[in-house]
Design a protein around this motif. Structure first.
Motif, PDB file in Angstrom:
ATOM      1  N   SER A 324      40.348  46.502  50.121  1.00 20.65           N
ATOM      2  CA  SER A 324      39.935  45.805  51.339  1.00 20.65           C
ATOM      3  C   SER A 324      38.997  46.627  52.212  1.00 20.65           C
ATOM      4  CB  SER A 324      41.173  45.414  52.156  1.00 20.65           C
ATOM      5  OG  SER A 324      41.924  46.563  52.492  1.00 20.65           O
ATOM      6  N   LEU A 341      36.820  35.470  44.835  1.00 19.28           N
ATOM      7  CA  LEU A 341      37.860  34.439  44.870  1.00 19.28           C
ATOM      8  C   LEU A 341      39.160  34.903  45.502  1.00 19.28           C
ATOM      9  CD1 LEU A 341      37.304  32.977  41.286  1.00 19.28           C
ATOM     10  CD2 LEU A 341      36.368  32.143  43.455  1.00 19.28           C
ATOM     11  N   VAL A 342      39.341  36.218  45.623  1.00 20.90           N
ATOM     12  CA  VAL A 342      40.601  36.725  46.185  1.00 20.90           C
ATOM     13  C   VAL A 342      40.366  37.546  47.450  1.00 20.90           C
ATOM     14  CG1 VAL A 342      42.678  38.092  45.738  1.00 20.90           C
ATOM     15  CG2 VAL A 342      41.665  36.736  43.889  1.00 20.90           C
ATOM     16  N   MET A 344      37.829  37.886  49.358  1.00 21.01           N
ATOM     17  CA  MET A 344      37.129  37.173  50.419  1.00 21.01           C
ATOM     18  C   MET A 344      37.951  36.013  50.986  1.00 21.01           C
ATOM     19  SD  MET A 344      34.188  38.736  50.743  1.00 21.01           S
ATOM     20  CE  MET A 344      33.014  37.601  51.473  1.00 21.01           C
ATOM     21  N   GLU A 345      38.963  35.570  50.240  1.00 19.14           N
ATOM     22  CA  GLU A 345      39.766  34.420  50.654  1.00 19.14           C
ATOM     23  C   GLU A 345      41.076  34.821  51.324  1.00 19.14           C
ATOM     24  OE1 GLU A 345      38.976  31.181  50.525  1.00 19.14           O
ATOM     25  OE2 GLU A 345      36.974  31.733  49.813  1.00 19.14           O
ATOM     26  N   TYR A 346      41.642  35.945  50.946  1.00 16.09           N
ATOM     27  CA  TYR A 346      42.951  36.354  51.458  1.00 16.09           C
ATOM     28  C   TYR A 346      42.799  37.711  52.146  1.00 16.09           C
ATOM     29  CZ  TYR A 346      44.321  32.784  48.084  1.00 16.09           C
ATOM     30  OH  TYR A 346      44.430  31.613  47.380  1.00 16.09           O
ATOM     31  N   ASP A 347      42.670  37.660  53.469  1.00 14.03           N
ATOM     32  CA  ASP A 347      42.386  38.896  54.192  1.00 14.03           C
ATOM     33  C   ASP A 347      43.566  39.866  54.216  1.00 14.03           C
ATOM     34  OD1 ASP A 347      44.047  37.484  55.845  1.00 14.03           O
ATOM     35  OD2 ASP A 347      42.676  37.405  57.563  1.00 14.03           O
ATOM     36  N   ILE A 382      48.697  34.709  42.701  1.00 10.19           N
ATOM     37  CA  ILE A 382      47.229  34.693  42.726  1.00 10.19           C
ATOM     38  C   ILE A 382      46.677  35.455  41.522  1.00 10.19           C
ATOM     39  CG2 ILE A 382      45.210  35.547  43.984  1.00 10.19           C
ATOM     40  CD1 ILE A 382      46.829  35.026  46.582  1.00 10.19           C
ATOM     41  N   GLU A 386      44.260  33.955  38.451  1.00  8.03           N
ATOM     42  CA  GLU A 386      42.948  34.461  38.060  1.00  8.03           C
ATOM     43  C   GLU A 386      42.928  34.908  36.604  1.00  8.03           C
ATOM     44  OE1 GLU A 386      40.358  34.041  39.845  1.00  8.03           O
ATOM     45  OE2 GLU A 386      41.607  33.194  41.437  1.00  8.03           O
ATOM     46  N   THR A 500      48.588  26.000  48.419  1.00  7.27           N
ATOM     47  CA  THR A 500      47.862  26.804  49.413  1.00  7.27           C
ATOM     48  C   THR A 500      47.806  26.080  50.750  1.00  7.27           C
ATOM     49  OG1 THR A 500      46.515  27.756  47.637  1.00  7.27           O
ATOM     50  CG2 THR A 500      45.703  28.007  49.886  1.00  7.27           C
TER      51      THR A 500
END
Length: 503
Positions: A324, A341-342, A344-347, A382, A386, A500
């Protein structure tokens, strides 16, 4: 004759003087055996026998160990080594700093590493060759490395092969290294990523690859000079040794090395230890706000099936990922699937890189993730989503594959600019199948990778039993059975969107 001294290092000076006298007399110190009368009482050499059990047939190395143990306390040696590590010039003059440096470094430089060279002599030889020296252990092989200027190649090869062929394995050095290994175990347990990679092998394989690379406390208790010597005699034989070099004329290297290796004995026929991939689950519970999890699958074939190994490396680049706090930029994987996909989507996701490890006959591919303990179950879901996605036809686009292939080629060529990596690669290839392949061979394999190849290898990989390793609040990590069922029957995109939305 040595009587006594108030300064412990004077005893060390006396030993060095005696060795010099033996050398002047034409006697090789390591082959010199003390007279029986001397061995029984030591009175002709010291006032008080340093050991009550010296017997009648001590050689010089045994006597040196006993003599040093009595006259040079180990506590003093440890104190000098600690002070040497922390030594700074500060307000000392250059001369004072030099003298202090030489005094404190004596226990380090005088220690014999081979049967004919001390550490100081090896360091001076490597310095004269304009090079560096190092060693590393892997699960399938050992590497000894020496870099040198071209003019210093003969000396560098001679020093390197002396380290390989004539290790001293002195008892006090073995004890020191065992003690250092015990300290490293605490470092291993405090390094989640390294600990999980090690645990994946212990949980996922039975046989050779399931053995720990870092020794356990129980194994360290069994390690002594005899055990190391037996291992050395069994494994360090002519048929198991490869001398490789980069940037050197082949015949020139052969001319230098042949006299140094001509008498190396051939060992007994090599029987490769059995191994089997089993899958499994390993959990280490500890107090932590973040719970890292590693999840891996077998990719059979290893380097013996070069095409599958290359596809796995392209797949790793395709998945990518990162942490991160990455600042991004070229080569940071910001266009990879796991990042887009991960990350950027799940901070809340702290890290989720893909990884792969290739051995001679097998390999591992997986994802290492780190998430807050309260969200680790979702993070595992998640990761499964993927992993299963790349096994579905049509999920990976041609543009993604093209980018991953170019990035993999760039990574390989960049690594091969390092002579060290290039040399290790040559040696590894020859040990595997007695032939070295040019980089172009692997680049052509990369260029031939198709979307169908990615799907096929991913499906085959996911058909193996998963291996999991977790560290932290492991009670919140989904069970191994849950992960197996999720991989066999992954939720559809619609089901995942609904989950989600309402989570």
């Amino acid at each position: 004759m040595f009587s006594k001294t108030e300064e412990p290092l004077d005893a060390d000076d006396w030993l060095q003087t005696m060795e010099n006298n033996l050398e002047v007399a034409g006697v090789e110190a390591r082959k010199y055996r003390l007279p029986p009368t001397t061995c029984r009482t030591c009175q002709s050499l010291v006032d008080k026998c340093p050991c009550n059990e010296c017997g009648t047939d001590d050689d010089w190395e045994d006597f040196k160990l006993k003599f040093s143990k009595y006259h040079v306390p180990q506590g003093l040696i440890k104190k000098m080594r600690d002070e040497f590590r922390e030594l700074k010039q500060g307000r000392m003059s250059v001369v004072e700093y030099r003298d202090r440096f030489l005094t404190l470094s004596r226990p380090i430089w005088d220690a014999y590493v081979t049967r004919s060279r001390g550490l100081g002599e090896i360091a001076r030889g490597v310095e004269a060759a304009g090079g560096t020296l190092g060693a590393a252990a892997g699960r399938e092989r050992m590497f000894y490395r020496c870099g040198a200027l071209r003019a210093g190649l003969p000396l560098a090869v001679e020093v390197l092969l002396d380290c390989v062929r004539n290790p001293a394995f002195l008892r006090n050095q073995v004890r020191c290294k065992v003690a250092e290994a015990r300290e490293e175990l605490s470092f291993l347990e405090s390094n989640p990523e390294l600990f999980l990679r090690e645990s994946l092998h212990r949980a996922g394989y039975s046989g050779a690859l399931g053995n720990p690379l870092f020794p356990t406390k129980e194994a360290l208790a069994r390690i002594n000079r005899g055990a190391i010597c037996n291992f050395y005699i069994e494994n360090y034989t002519a048929d198991r040794l490869v001398l490789a070099a980069s940037g050197v004329n082949h015949q020139h290297l052969v001319d230098i090395a042949a006299p140094l290796l001509s008498d190396l004995p051939k060992g007994s026929p090599v029987h490769k230890p059995k191994l089997a991939y089993t899958g499994g689950d390993f959990r280490h519970k500890t107090d932590s706000e973040v719970t890292p999890v590693a999840m891996a699958f077998e990719v059979p074939g290893g380097w013996h099936q070069a095409k599958s190994a290359v596809i796995m490396k392209v797949m790793q680049t395709l998945m990518g990922g990162g942490v991160s706090y990455s600042s991004g930029g070229l080569g940071k994987g910001m266009q990879s699937r796991l990042y887009l996909l991960v990350m950027m989507e799940y901070d809340w996701m702290q890290a989720i890189p893909a990884f792969s490890t290739v051995y001679d006959d097998t390999g591992l591919f997986g994802i290492h993730l780190a998430a807050p303990s309260d969200l680790v179950a979702e993070a595992v879901d998640i990761a499964i989503k993927e992993l299963t996605a790349i096994a579905r036809p049509g999920e990976v686009t041609e543009a993604e594959l093209k980018r991953a292939k170019k990035s993999t080629v760039s990574s390989i060529l960049r690594n091969l600019e390092s002579r060290k990596i290039h040399t290790e690669d040559i040696g590894r290839q020859i040990l595997i199948d007695s032939s070295g392949k040019a980089s172009q061979h692997f680049l052509e394999h990369i260029d031939e990778v198709t979307l169908d190849d990615i799907t096929s290898v991913a499906q085959k990989m996911l058909s193996s039993c998963p291996t999991m390793a977790s560290w932290g609040d492991v009670d919140k990590v989904p069970t191994h059975e849950y992960v197996c069922k999720r991989i066999e029957s992954p939720p559809s995109d619609l089901m995942w969107a609904l989950k989600t939305l309402f989570s």
